[in-house]
Design a protein around this motif. Structure first.
Motif, PDB file in Angstrom:
ATOM      1  N   GLU B  79       0.886  -1.635  -0.227  1.00 29.77           N
ATOM      2  CA  GLU B  79       0.488  -0.127   0.078  1.00 29.77           C
ATOM      3  C   GLU B  79       0.903   1.477  -0.097  1.00 29.77           C
ATOM      4  O   GLU B  79       0.439   2.249  -0.633  1.00 29.77           O
ATOM      5  CB  GLU B  79      -1.433  -0.140   0.821  1.00 29.77           C
ATOM      6  N   THR B  82       4.268   2.538  -3.823  1.00 31.98           N
ATOM      7  CA  THR B  82       3.715   3.649  -4.826  1.00 31.98           C
ATOM      8  C   THR B  82       4.303   4.765  -4.847  1.00 31.98           C
ATOM      9  O   THR B  82       4.677   5.641  -5.552  1.00 31.98           O
ATOM     10  CB  THR B  82       1.908   3.334  -5.806  1.00 31.98           C
ATOM     11  N   ARG B 113      -2.466  -1.553  -9.240  1.00 35.03           N
ATOM     12  CA  ARG B 113      -1.718  -1.312  -8.815  1.00 35.03           C
ATOM     13  C   ARG B 113      -0.591  -1.651  -9.251  1.00 35.03           C
ATOM     14  O   ARG B 113      -0.252  -0.704  -8.570  1.00 35.03           O
ATOM     15  CB  ARG B 113      -1.951  -2.311  -7.257  1.00 35.03           C
TER      16      ARG B 113
END
Lengths: 695, 695
Positions: B79, B82, B113
């Motif tokens: 999570e 990035t 994602r």
């Protein structure tokens, strides 16, 4: 009185003839090894050059031993061995072990020396010569000079090894120690001048310490005794795994010069092993890998495998290898998947297979729950657990749950250890959980577990009662009609046909049979009738006389022998052409060969062989072994063939070979038409050559 | 400016985002491993929770780094990755390594994602996500969290590994350390959102530290780039050994869920590897075994192997395995044997092969003489030395002579270690003498050494110039005549034949062609003409009209579509029936399939496949791969077939597939008659279905 083999394995006293106090020498090792590994009985070293060896008195000769030893271990060179063996026998030893080489394996002179050695032993049994001895791990009696006995950590287990090579005994023992695999007994038989593989299989069948028998073979000297021992093992439920060299010319030559074993063709050995339910190790590693799994006491009932892992890549290796071997890795059913999901392991993949618990799942309680859940699920027949590098420092996180799971379930639990981790492999194997370091060995172990659970052992003797041969048999080649009459005596139906002496008689026969017909020359002098134009097919009944006249001319022109007449024969159609053949292996005896007729069988080498007598199970196995067997099942719209009749024909052919024995020089049925289901088989052509009974 | 991949492998500075001081945690490892294995450049740990890690300053975020790092190693969860990647890119890092999983491998959301991650990287290159990182052994830069880096004794060597699985990288490295095998670089590519297998093959081709490339593959994402990289490797003389999972349904599912690799059929991969000269490891162990031998710098020129041993059993294992692999173990010629006999080793067998020096010969000077003599003999192409338990305590007695011998000769010297002796295996491998612990791996290594010495690499593009397609192509199924016209455009000759609209026209055609003939219905609506009675063979010319009338009636009765006319065709005899087929693998593209026509090819699954374009070498390899190829050589008195014409036809068929591209939906020639030498081939029947060009 206790059996001498029993005494050899578990002697109450041991003489070591030619013992030395120098443990750096081969002659110093056995005494040291016996002591080191805890032998409790009296050891009598014999050597005129020493008064004592260690704390024990050393005797100048065998005659002066205080009591007759159960076993005499002879470490002398080949030139002095025979005398020592003679003395041991006179002194009342039950058995002697002879290490020296230079006997049967080394040519004609050596064979003569070996015969004298055997004679010198008298009633005393002999192990060797050219052996490294035997290792009784269960009772910790190490009657061997193998350097593998330097090792610590030789542990007892349920596998018994009989090896025709001493070096291989040492190699197997050393590798077993490295992997934590236990053995009950390891026996090297060497040149087998007296006791051989069969006698020790017999011993291991009755040995409560042994559950699985492993064999390293260079050749079987006494096929009948071997067969009987293997059947006893099968009946006792003790699987035999054999690794045999001699699959290539290089291997055969090497083995013969090594322990003087007789060769025999590898194809015949393959047949022997299959008929006896012996599992053939396909690589040297499998000689350890397979007994390891088979000795764990598992029952594998189906092909559904669960893979539990904390590392994805290694699990893919296992899934792929198992898939190639025909196992399935279905995802857990809903009930199982939801039990697993309730464990609430972060990032874990618990509804797939491999079941990936990830690093977060490598905890003792979680692993226990996952493994128990999988084993309790009816959909899974076995589980393979992957040990990754995360377990290297805490092996108990994995081994604890596995050991507890194994206590509750008899489903196979195998482990694949992904990193180089000999200590984990050892720990698992010592704990009774078979652990492997290649994914392929896991898959092969599963395959053999399934086969062992399923297996039916072919009976040693064929079920068919031998008929009395009703025709008088002449010596030399039979003609086609006589050959087929012989086949028919044993229950293999031939084509409808009539023998005719002249073209006119043939014409009359044709009218009786009705056309179209096959017409052939009849002559025991011609093996390949087609080559001289001696076969005509699809001849209308009215043209048969003319066909015979033409053939007779061609026969005379070829000048190959005497024309005995003509064979007028029904034309068979709608069947599959098979061939039944006969061969004789110089070591293992007579064999039946089957294959589809025609050139494709040669191109694809698609034949199956079994030794005589061929049981019903053997015959079915032979057919199943052929790739072309698929054609019998009604391939691509063809009718199903009469497989039962083919099974019967194979057994009948075997029965004929058995009855005729040494008298039978050649025999072949080609083609044997296998007709559609219910219509039987027809021998359409065949050859038999008989030897003089006296010869 | 230096290439970013080069900087990734050999960074001058490294940021570790999400670093932890706790070496027990995964996030603590990379920093510790870099230090432990001697990385000299600056390391910038990034973590707002710490001021320092070890003696180094720890930075609160990427923005505050003192200089742009060459590489950013990102240890954060999926999570937060990035954002970190975006910041590294902004800060000017050349490449980032992302360990987190939960991207492309985990379904549609993960794929989205992953796309965002790639976008966030901008011009910065990415390794991962879902990777364990890379290990640059040559320069001792360990950019990885693999627990295998806990190990001591990681040694540099000439093998470069690219693995799509991080776990497998660790497993290979750990096993290599256990066996003393050195690597140059090991790179795990994981999900390959940016950099993948092909880019790293490219790097290793140019890497002076690497001689052999090892690949662990779950699937190839960019076949074109892979092909080009592999061809560069072949031209540079750097062999590639690949182990690929996905040989079974279980394996494919496992691999797809592991790193999200695309599947593709295993048969297509097999073709790809063969065409690129890539050696396919058949077991996981071979992924180490084969590069080990290939990196030793040997040249193997023939199949004559000498086996030097001090223990008979183990030598028999090697002789047998080598024999099965097609090697010979001839006895030494007289000159060599007498040189060996002059060494005067007691009890030794010096005129046979295995050359058994016995325990008496295990002395450094004697071993040196034996090995030198064997290597100097022109009759032997390679030597395998067996190490028995006698060498366990004095390995130098064996290793010394072997190392000196290897300096003088480029003939392969392999060692088989019979007992469990990891320390000897390590010692030998570190000394540059490939050492194996299974007899089968020795044999496989020899096989691949011979293949690598011999090999010719197929060109990537077919040699034939593409013709302009002279016929106008319609969409949908072509009829038989149109199909054969298309084949002929590409140089594959069809049977002589005439299309007729009516039975009367057919009769006229028959007179022109002369009988006997084959007559067929012509209709693009019917794929299987025989099923509706639409084929008649061996029809005398005068009966053709009647045959057409009968056929037309049957055609109408079947009600399968429109009858376009009749095809009157010469009857071909005396040829072998082949089939040429076309398939398209969703991952690897178009392929040509060949096999003998008829039911036996199906029964024996005797087909060969290569990807388009098929080079001349590929076509010859395809034919050689068929078991039935033996029929082309004049089997059992048949004439030799026109193999050159078959080679040409395969290349032409490939060329047609290439030219038509996506437009080609189906294509098959069956049968293609291969006539006797010099007479060419004839396409006797065939099918083509075309897609709309626009679709």
């Amino acid at each position: 009185m206790t059996d001498a083999v029993e005494r050899l394995i578990r002697p109450r006293s041991i003489a070591i003839v030619g013992a030395s106090p120098d443990t750096g020498k081969l002659t110093g090792r056995p005494f040291a090894y016996l002591k080191k590994h805890g032998y409790q009985g009296p050891i009598y070293p014999v050597n005129p050059r020493y008064k004592t060896i260690g704390d024990d008195a050393c005797y100048p000769d065998v005659a002066s031993l205080p009591t007759p030893p159960d076993v005499g271990l002879v470490l002398l060179g080949s030139e002095r061995v025979t005398e020592a063996v003679s003395e041991l026998s006179k002194r009342g030893a039950r058995a002697a072990i002879v290490l020296a080489s230079g006997f049967g394996e080394s040519g004609p002179e050596g064979r003569a020396r070996q015969a004298k050695l055997k004679e010198a032993a008298g009633p005393m049994r002999l192990l060797g010569p050219n052996t490294i001895g035997l290792v009784n791990v269960t009772d910790r009696i190490m009657l061997s000079a193998s350097a593998a006995l330097e090792l610590e950590g030789i542990s007892a287990g349920k596998i018994g090894l009989v090896s025709q090579s001493g070096g291989i005994l040492g190699s197997v023992l050393s590798r077993a120690v490295g992997r934590g695999i236990g053995f009950s007994r390891l026996i090297a038989t060497g040149n087998e001048s007296d006791l051989g593989v069969s006698e020790f299989i017999d011993f291991l069948v009755d040995d409560p310490a042994t559950d699985v028998i492993a064999l390293y073979l260079e050749g079987v000297r006494k096929p009948e005794a071997f067969r009987e021992a293997a059947i006893r093992a099968a009946r006792a439920g003790k699987p035999i795994v054999a690794f045999k060299v001699g699959r290539s010319e290089s291997g055969i030559r090497s083995a013969v010069s090594h322990t003087g074993a007789l060769a025999g063709s590898d194809k015949a050995y393959d047949a022997l092993f299959k008929q006896l339910g012996i599992i053939r190790a396909q690589s040297f590693a499998e000689l350890l890998d397979l007994p390891l799994a088979l000795s764990a006491g598992y029952r594998l009932r189906g092909r559904n495998l669960a893979i539990v892992t904390s590392t994805g890549g290694a699990a893919s290796l296992v899934a792929d290898a198992a898939g190639v071997a025909g196992f399935n890795t279905p995802a857990p059913d809903q009930a199982t998947a939801s039990k697993l999901k309730n464990l609430d392991i972060k990032d874990a993949v618990l509804d797939g297979n491999p079941i990936d618990v990830t690093l977060a799942g490598v905890k003792s309680a979680l692993m226990q729950s996952v493994i128990d859940t999988v084993l309790e699920s009816e959909m899974f027949d076995a589980v393979t657990v992957v040990v990754g590098s995360s377990s290297l420092h805490e092996p108990d996180v994995i081994t604890g749950p596995l050991m507890r799971a194994a206590e509750k379930s008899d489903k196979p639990i195998l482990v694949y250890v992904s990193p180089d981790a000999p200590q984990i492999v050892q720990h698992l194997n010592r704990s009774g959980i078979p652990a492997y370091s290649t994914p392929e060995s896991c898959a092969t172990a599963l395959t053999e577990l399934l086969r062992t659970t399923d297996r039916t052992i072919g009976s040693a003797s064929s079920a068919i009662k031998a008929p009395t041969i009703g025709v008088e048999l002449r010596t030399g080649p039979l003609n086609e009609s006589e050959s087929k009459t012989l086949f028919a005596e044993f229950g293999i139906r031939a084509t409808d046909e009539i023998v005719a002496s002249t073209p006119a008689e043939a014409q009359a026969a044709a009218r009786k049979l009705g056309g179209p017909l096959v017409v052939k020359v009849l002559s025991r002098d011609v093996l390949h009738k087609t080559e001289i134009g001696g076969v005509a097919v699809n001849i209308p009944a009215e043209h048969v006389a003319r066909a015979c006249e033409d053939m007779a001319k061609r026969f005379q022109a070829a000048g190959k022998g005497k024309l005995e007449g003509f064979l007028v024969q029904e034309m068979v159609s709608g069947g599959l052409e098979f061939l039944l053949g006969y061969s004789r292996d110089e070591q293992l005896g007579a064999a039946v060969l089957i294959g589809l007729g025609g050139v494709m069988t040669e191109v694809f080498k698609d034949t199956a062989m079994r030794l005589v007598p061929v049981s019903e199970q053997d015959a079915r196995d032979m057919i199943a072994e052929l790739k072309s067997a698929i054609l019998l099942q009604g391939f691509r719209g063809r009718p199903k063939a009469d497989v039962e009749a083919l099974v019967g024909a194979i057994m009948s052919f075997s029965n004929m070979i058995e009855q005729l024995g040494e008298q039978l020089s050649e025999a072949e049925i080609n083609p044997l038409f296998v007709l559609p289901e219910g219509s039987g088989v027809r021998a359409a052509d065949g050859v038999v050559v008989l030897r003089d009974k006296a010869s």
